[in-house]
Scaffold this motif. Structure first.
Motif, mmCIF file in Angstrom:
data_model
loop_
_atom_site.group_PDB
_atom_site.id
_atom_site.type_symbol
_atom_site.label_atom_id
_atom_site.label_comp_id
_atom_site.label_asym_id
_atom_site.label_seq_id
_atom_site.Cartn_x
_atom_site.Cartn_y
_atom_site.Cartn_z
ATOM 1 N N MET A 110 0.754 -1.258 -0.057
ATOM 2 C CA MET A 110 0.052 0.001 0.024
ATOM 3 C C MET A 110 0.891 1.310 -0.183
ATOM 4 O O MET A 110 1.881 1.403 0.205
ATOM 5 C CB MET A 110 -0.864 0.087 1.196
ATOM 6 N N VAL A 111 0.330 2.317 -0.447
ATOM 7 C CA VAL A 111 0.986 3.491 -0.855
ATOM 8 C C VAL A 111 1.194 4.216 0.592
ATOM 9 O O VAL A 111 0.278 4.272 1.551
ATOM 10 C CB VAL A 111 0.465 4.440 -1.649
ATOM 11 N N THR A 112 2.353 4.770 1.029
ATOM 12 C CA THR A 112 2.724 5.569 2.233
ATOM 13 C C THR A 112 2.109 6.775 2.205
ATOM 14 O O THR A 112 2.052 7.575 0.980
ATOM 15 C CB THR A 112 4.181 5.792 2.297
ATOM 16 N N TYR A 113 1.673 7.504 3.538
ATOM 17 C CA TYR A 113 1.179 8.852 3.434
ATOM 18 C C TYR A 113 2.310 9.688 4.006
ATOM 19 O O TYR A 113 3.109 9.296 4.780
ATOM 20 C CB TYR A 113 -0.003 8.739 4.618
ATOM 21 N N ARG A 114 2.146 11.035 3.629
ATOM 22 C CA ARG A 114 3.072 12.062 4.155
ATOM 23 C C ARG A 114 2.200 13.188 4.541
ATOM 24 O O ARG A 114 1.023 13.476 3.816
ATOM 25 C CB ARG A 114 4.040 12.500 2.891
ATOM 26 N N HIS A 115 2.753 14.005 5.230
ATOM 27 C CA HIS A 115 2.038 15.515 5.656
ATOM 28 C C HIS A 115 2.283 16.185 4.501
ATOM 29 O O HIS A 115 2.984 16.347 3.582
ATOM 30 C CB HIS A 115 2.604 15.993 6.658
ATOM 31 N N LEU A 116 1.292 17.069 3.940
ATOM 32 C CA LEU A 116 1.055 18.176 3.036
ATOM 33 C C LEU A 116 1.819 19.210 3.729
ATOM 34 O O LEU A 116 1.167 20.057 4.621
ATOM 35 C CB LEU A 116 -0.082 18.508 2.672
ATOM 36 N N GLY A 117 3.116 19.578 3.520
ATOM 37 C CA GLY A 117 3.902 20.518 3.977
ATOM 38 C C GLY A 117 3.775 20.424 5.699
ATOM 39 O O GLY A 117 3.947 19.370 6.176
ATOM 40 N N SER A 118 3.581 21.685 6.247
ATOM 41 C CA SER A 118 3.620 21.641 7.678
ATOM 42 C C SER A 118 2.221 21.556 8.084
ATOM 43 O O SER A 118 1.662 21.811 9.544
ATOM 44 C CB SER A 118 4.204 22.683 8.388
ATOM 45 N N SER A 119 1.267 21.231 7.220
ATOM 46 C CA SER A 119 -0.238 21.227 7.664
ATOM 47 C C SER A 119 -0.531 19.850 8.375
ATOM 48 O O SER A 119 0.378 18.924 8.287
ATOM 49 C CB SER A 119 -1.106 21.466 6.416
ATOM 50 N N GLY A 120 -1.893 19.596 8.617
ATOM 51 C CA GLY A 120 -2.190 18.432 9.420
ATOM 52 C C GLY A 120 -2.452 17.424 8.436
ATOM 53 O O GLY A 120 -3.110 16.221 8.660
ATOM 54 N N LEU A 121 -2.817 17.770 6.885
ATOM 55 C CA LEU A 121 -3.297 16.815 6.286
ATOM 56 C C LEU A 121 -2.362 15.937 5.618
ATOM 57 O O LEU A 121 -1.507 16.113 5.245
ATOM 58 C CB LEU A 121 -3.869 17.976 5.051
ATOM 59 N N LYS A 122 -2.821 14.768 5.770
ATOM 60 C CA LYS A 122 -2.019 13.490 4.949
ATOM 61 C C LYS A 122 -2.330 13.263 3.563
ATOM 62 O O LYS A 122 -3.620 13.138 3.563
ATOM 63 C CB LYS A 122 -1.873 12.338 6.005
ATOM 64 N N ILE A 123 -1.540 13.181 2.862
ATOM 65 C CA ILE A 123 -2.021 12.636 1.568
ATOM 66 C C ILE A 123 -0.836 11.372 1.277
ATOM 67 O O ILE A 123 0.029 11.218 1.561
ATOM 68 C CB ILE A 123 -1.827 13.781 0.485
ATOM 69 N N THR A 124 -1.512 10.628 0.035
ATOM 70 C CA THR A 124 -0.543 9.791 -0.495
ATOM 71 C C THR A 124 0.706 10.039 -0.981
ATOM 72 O O THR A 124 0.598 11.087 -1.917
ATOM 73 C CB THR A 124 -1.403 8.714 -1.043
ATOM 74 N N GLU A 125 1.810 9.552 -0.694
ATOM 75 C CA GLU A 125 3.091 10.102 -1.678
ATOM 76 C C GLU A 125 3.048 10.004 -2.934
ATOM 77 O O GLU A 125 3.892 10.682 -3.737
ATOM 78 C CB GLU A 125 4.118 9.710 -0.656
ATOM 79 N N ILE A 126 2.164 9.144 -3.502
ATOM 80 C CA ILE A 126 1.965 8.830 -5.116
ATOM 81 C C ILE A 126 0.446 9.212 -5.165
ATOM 82 O O ILE A 126 -0.397 8.618 -4.519
ATOM 83 C CB ILE A 126 2.348 7.308 -5.297
ATOM 84 N N ALA A 127 0.379 10.469 -5.773
ATOM 85 C CA ALA A 127 -1.159 10.871 -6.086
ATOM 86 C C ALA A 127 -1.411 10.489 -7.505
ATOM 87 O O ALA A 127 -0.480 10.473 -8.441
ATOM 88 C CB ALA A 127 -1.009 12.367 -5.850
ATOM 89 N N TYR A 128 -2.538 10.381 -7.886
ATOM 90 C CA TYR A 128 -2.835 9.981 -9.222
ATOM 91 C C TYR A 128 -3.298 11.362 -9.807
ATOM 92 O O TYR A 128 -4.348 11.986 -9.239
ATOM 93 C CB TYR A 128 -4.123 9.025 -9.278
ATOM 94 N N GLY A 129 -2.989 11.612 -10.796
ATOM 95 C CA GLY A 129 -3.319 12.796 -11.636
ATOM 96 C C GLY A 129 -3.641 12.564 -13.090
ATOM 97 O O GLY A 129 -3.358 11.719 -13.785
#
Length: 337
Positions: free
Chosen positions: A1-20
């Motif tokens: 499964m894809v790892t999550y990272r924080h979006l900058g210094s915000s509290g939002l976590k996003i997948t380190e691979i995003a689909y565009g």
């Protein structure tokens, strides 16, 4: 499964691979295949999806909205953007004026079929609109609950500093920048990344495979494969043209041995290289078929040792673009018609 990272210094976590879906949905790929790709991304653990109103002149947002219909909204992170001309392309159908931002967010929400987006991004810097007007409009979008976070795309370090200063005065923060970044295109490293890190912005980068060149499928002296981006006359061919020089394609072929040593495919190596940079919150990948996604997501969580990183630099050598001034060239002074 894809790892999550924080979006900058915000509290939002996003997948380190995003689909565009920049050059695919509503353009290069039929809707059924596009929807299959989105569902495959979800199955692989990707929950962060990036689009823009201008992609396929709004059709990409519609396709993504259909593909995500029925999914639990709270479990997704949906990003879109505003700036480039859309619709009939009248004088107010472009830019970062209050009028275009307000109409833009309403149109995006309607096409995506959601009540809010997680991240709303200024797709370029608008030299024809006062920055105060742009930031006030974004502040009002956040207060209206139509976007949870605000980001920018391809802004210079100076523009990011000015924007963050105004945003802070208006009660919100910029949390992200979306620039181009790959082992071949490193222009953000000298100025944009240091400023962003200082101010708490994470980088959501596009073209981590340099429009597919770092996949190794384009060979020096050979015709591009049929159906590839380099043969697409609807925009893909123009976007990839900067990398189709013989010296670039020859250097990229030297990465084959590096990828083999690392136990990775070339697309995996390209994405893993981007994700080694701690300033990167996510790398955006696209796909014209589900099989491509199944390969690229295996780059998530990969750690490249120092010898591999040095070997990549040695292989690419002088074809790497590092000039930070190149960031300034992607936002045109006059708004595009």
């Amino acid at each position: 499964m894809v790892t999550y990272r924080h979006l900058g210094s915000s509290g939002l976590k996003i997948t380190e691979i995003a689909y565009g879906n920049w050059l695919t949905h509503g353009s290069q790929v039929e809707a059924d295949t596009a929807i299959d790709c989105v569902h495959t991304a979800l199955d692989l653990g990707i929950t962060s999806f990036d689009t823009a109103d201008v992609y396929a002149n709004t059709a990409a947002e519609e396709v993504l909205g259909r593909a995500l219909s029925g999914q639990r909204r709270e479990s997704l992170e949906i990003f879109t953007k505003v700036y480039w001309p859309i619709g009939p392309k009248g004088p107010n159908d472009v830019g970062l004026s209050r009028k275009h931002i307000m109409e833009g967010i309403n149109g995006s929400l309607r096409r995506l079929g959601v009540d809010y987006v997680d991240l709303y991004q200024a797709h370029r810097y608008d030299y024809e609109t006062p920055l105060e007007e742009t930031m006030q409009a974004f502040a009002d979008v956040v207060r209206a609950g139509k976007a949870l976070y605000i980001g920018v795309s391809e802004w210079t370090a100076e523009q990011i500093r000015a924007g963050q200063g105004l945003a802070s005065q208006m009660g919100f923060r910029l949390v992200s920048n979306q620039p181009q970044y790959s082992a071949l295109w490193r222009v953000i490293e000298g100025e944009v990344i240091p400023a962003s890190t200082e101010l708490g912005l994470g980088q959501i980068v596009f073209s981590p495979m340099a429009q597919g060149v770092l996949s190794g499928k384009y060979l020096p002296g050979a015709e591009p494969p049929a159906g590839s981006r380099a043969t697409d006359g609807r925009g893909g061919k123009d976007m990839i043209s900067r990398w189709m020089r013989p010296e670039v394609l020859t250097a990229v072929q030297a990465l084959r041995g590096v990828a083999e040593e690392a136990g990775l495919t070339m697309p995996q190596l390209a994405i893993a290289w981007v994700l080694q940079n701690p300033a990167i919150s996510a790398a955006i990948v696209g796909a014209s078929c589900p099989e491509q996604l199944r390969d690229t997501v295996r780059a998530s969580g990969v750690v490249l040792d120092e010898s591999i990183m040095k070997a990549i630099d040695a292989a690419l050598g002088d074809v790497i673009m590092r000039d930070p001034a190149r960031t300034r060239t992607v936002s045109p002074n006059p708004r595009p018609a």
